[in-house]
Scaffold this motif. Structure first.
Motif, short mmCIF file in Angstrom:
data_model
loop_
_atom_site.label_atom_id
_atom_site.label_comp_id
_atom_site.label_asym_id
_atom_site.label_seq_id
_atom_site.Cartn_x
_atom_site.Cartn_y
_atom_site.Cartn_z
N GLY A 35 10.14 4.98 -7.61
CA GLY A 35 9.73 5.88 -8.68
C GLY A 35 10.86 6.75 -9.17
O GLY A 35 10.95 7.07 -10.36
N LEU A 36 11.76 7.12 -8.27
CA LEU A 36 12.90 7.97 -8.63
C LEU A 36 13.93 7.23 -9.46
O LEU A 36 14.46 7.75 -10.44
CB LEU A 36 13.57 8.50 -7.35
N PHE A 37 14.23 6.00 -9.05
CA PHE A 37 15.38 5.30 -9.61
C PHE A 37 15.04 4.05 -10.41
O PHE A 37 15.93 3.31 -10.81
CB PHE A 37 16.35 4.94 -8.48
N PHE A 63 0.33 -1.41 11.78
CA PHE A 63 0.24 -1.45 10.32
C PHE A 63 0.87 -0.24 9.67
O PHE A 63 1.47 -0.31 8.60
CB PHE A 63 -1.22 -1.59 9.89
N TRP A 64 0.74 0.93 10.33
CA TRP A 64 1.24 2.16 9.72
C TRP A 64 2.77 2.15 9.61
O TRP A 64 3.33 2.84 8.74
CB TRP A 64 0.77 3.40 10.48
N ALA A 65 3.44 1.39 10.46
CA ALA A 65 4.90 1.30 10.36
C ALA A 65 5.30 0.65 9.04
O ALA A 65 6.25 1.09 8.36
CB ALA A 65 5.46 0.50 11.53
N PHE A 66 4.57 -0.37 8.64
CA PHE A 66 4.85 -1.04 7.37
C PHE A 66 4.45 -0.16 6.18
O PHE A 66 5.12 -0.15 5.15
CB PHE A 66 4.12 -2.38 7.31
N VAL A 67 3.37 0.60 6.34
CA VAL A 67 2.94 1.52 5.29
C VAL A 67 4.02 2.58 5.05
O VAL A 67 4.34 2.93 3.92
CB VAL A 67 1.60 2.19 5.63
N LEU A 68 4.61 3.09 6.15
CA LEU A 68 5.66 4.10 6.03
C LEU A 68 6.90 3.53 5.35
O LEU A 68 7.55 4.22 4.54
CB LEU A 68 6.03 4.65 7.41
N VAL A 69 7.25 2.28 5.66
CA VAL A 69 8.36 1.64 4.98
C VAL A 69 8.09 1.58 3.48
O VAL A 69 8.94 1.90 2.65
CB VAL A 69 8.59 0.21 5.54
N GLY A 70 6.87 1.16 3.14
CA GLY A 70 6.48 1.09 1.74
C GLY A 70 6.48 2.44 1.06
O GLY A 70 6.88 2.58 -0.10
N LEU A 71 6.04 3.47 1.78
CA LEU A 71 6.00 4.83 1.23
C LEU A 71 7.41 5.30 0.86
O LEU A 71 7.63 5.83 -0.23
CB LEU A 71 5.37 5.78 2.24
N ALA A 72 8.35 5.12 1.78
CA ALA A 72 9.74 5.50 1.52
C ALA A 72 10.30 4.71 0.34
O ALA A 72 10.97 5.27 -0.54
CB ALA A 72 10.59 5.28 2.76
N ALA A 73 10.00 3.41 0.31
CA ALA A 73 10.49 2.56 -0.78
C ALA A 73 9.85 2.94 -2.10
O ALA A 73 10.49 2.88 -3.16
CB ALA A 73 10.21 1.10 -0.46
N GLY A 74 8.58 3.34 -2.07
CA GLY A 74 7.88 3.73 -3.29
C GLY A 74 8.46 4.98 -3.91
O GLY A 74 8.60 5.07 -5.14
N LEU A 107 0.83 -1.20 0.00
CA LEU A 107 0.00 0.00 0.00
C LEU A 107 0.87 1.25 0.00
O LEU A 107 0.63 2.20 -0.76
CB LEU A 107 -0.93 -0.01 1.22
N GLY A 108 1.88 1.27 0.84
CA GLY A 108 2.80 2.40 0.88
C GLY A 108 3.59 2.55 -0.41
O GLY A 108 3.82 3.66 -0.89
N LEU A 109 4.00 1.42 -0.99
CA LEU A 109 4.73 1.44 -2.25
C LEU A 109 3.92 2.12 -3.35
O LEU A 109 4.44 2.92 -4.13
CB LEU A 109 5.07 0.01 -2.67
N PHE A 110 2.66 1.77 -3.42
CA PHE A 110 1.79 2.31 -4.48
C PHE A 110 1.70 3.83 -4.37
O PHE A 110 1.81 4.55 -5.37
CB PHE A 110 0.40 1.69 -4.37
N ALA A 111 1.50 4.33 -3.15
CA ALA A 111 1.38 5.78 -2.95
C ALA A 111 2.72 6.47 -3.22
O ALA A 111 2.77 7.50 -3.91
CB ALA A 111 0.90 6.07 -1.53
N GLY A 112 3.79 5.90 -2.70
CA GLY A 112 5.10 6.53 -2.87
C GLY A 112 5.59 6.55 -4.30
O GLY A 112 6.32 7.46 -4.71
N SER A 113 5.18 5.55 -5.08
CA SER A 113 5.61 5.45 -6.47
C SER A 113 5.19 6.68 -7.28
O SER A 113 5.92 7.15 -8.16
CB SER A 113 5.01 4.19 -7.11
N PHE A 114 4.02 7.21 -6.99
CA PHE A 114 3.54 8.39 -7.71
C PHE A 114 4.47 9.58 -7.48
O PHE A 114 4.88 10.27 -8.42
CB PHE A 114 2.12 8.74 -7.25
N PHE A 115 4.80 9.83 -6.22
CA PHE A 115 5.65 10.98 -5.89
C PHE A 115 7.05 10.81 -6.46
O PHE A 115 7.65 11.77 -6.95
CB PHE A 115 5.69 11.18 -4.38
N GLY A 116 7.59 9.59 -6.40
CA GLY A 116 8.93 9.35 -6.94
C GLY A 116 8.99 9.60 -8.43
O GLY A 116 9.95 10.19 -8.94
#
Length: 259
Positions: A157-159, A142-153, A79-88
């Motif tokens: 997206g960047l790289f 759960f939010w701890a894992f979401v934050l990990v995914g967000l950073a990874a996303g 879930l975090g990955l999906f959101a973070g991917s957009f910003f990256g």
């Protein structure tokens, strides 16, 4: 020959993905730039698109059977990955390619060096590594894992990476996961189409050739199966050192190419 090369690249990326839970983008992007003449944004788009389908599912199954996978944690990370991917993706198309490459190299160096016992080189007492057994690990919110995914996303997206380069070190260093469990959790989180937002952004800017991505994806399916088999059997201590040397080698390459 070009198509065969892409398939072979996918197999190599798949082996690394299954072994380290990193998604395979770490080898795809530099290889697409050096061997296939792509610019960094085209390479990012191709790498991310190749990983949209669940190309590592055979590797996930191997880790699951070996008892290294918690599906719920992987889903929250997804879930975090999906959101973070957009910003990256948005950031990547709005900064210079040189800056993008420099940032990537710096992050790789930091992560790689964090795995080595540098304290002993200066005569300092070695800090005891804290890896907890499954029974000792306390449930994380759960939010701890979401934050990990967000950073990874954002990183993905960047790289043009799957995000495992962020997920695995965070799960080991902060959550004290065994390296194999961290790799399994990361690999499972990457099986959903979490990179879709950034792929759409890159495609909208004309950086994606879908057939290149399809050929690489086919190779990844093959490679992940063998990589995960090796990863399950490899002792955790050796697993971590091999991973560190791998990251360091790629970081040195990126520094030598863009600096």
């Amino acid at each position: 020959m070009y198509e065969t090369g892409l398939l072979i690249l996918g197999i190599a990326a798949g082996i690394l993905s299954g072994l380290f839970g990193i998604g395979g983008g770490i080898v795809m992007v530099p290889s697409l730039i050096v061997l296939f003449g792509m610019d960094i944004l085209d390479a990012n788009a191709t790498s991310l698109a190749a990983m949209l389908l669940p190309v590592g599912i055979l590797g996930v199954w191997a880790y699951y059977k070996a008892g290294h996978l918690n599906i719920r944690e992987s889903l929250w990370i997804s879930l975090g990955l999906f959101a973070g991917s957009f910003f990256g993706g948005e950031i990547a198309i709005n900064i210079s390619e040189s800056l993008l490459a420099h940032l990537y190299a710096a992050i790789l160096l930091y992560v790689a060096l964090s795995y080595f016992d540098l304290r002993s080189l200066f005569g300092l007492k070695k800090k005891k590594e804290k890896i907890l057994s499954p029974d000792d690990l306390k449930p994380k919110p759960f939010w701890a894992f979401v934050l990990v995914g967000l950073a990874a996303g954002v990183f993905a997206g960047l790289f043009g990476k799957g995000g495992g380069l962020v997920i695995v070190p965070m799960l080991i260093g902060i959550f004290h996961y065994d390296p194999k469990k961290a790799a399994a959790t990361s690999l499972a989180a990457l099986q959903l189409p979490v990179g879709l937002p950034s792929v759409l952004i890159y495609a909208g800017e004309g950086h994606l050739d879908i057939m290149n991505a399809v050929l690489i994806a086919a190779g990844i399916v093959i490679g992940v199966f063998f990589g995960s088999k090796i990863g399950v059997k490899l002792p955790s201590a050796i697993f971590k050192k091999v991973y560190a040397f791998f990251l360091l080698a790629v970081a040195i390459y990126m520094v030598s190419k863009y600096i």
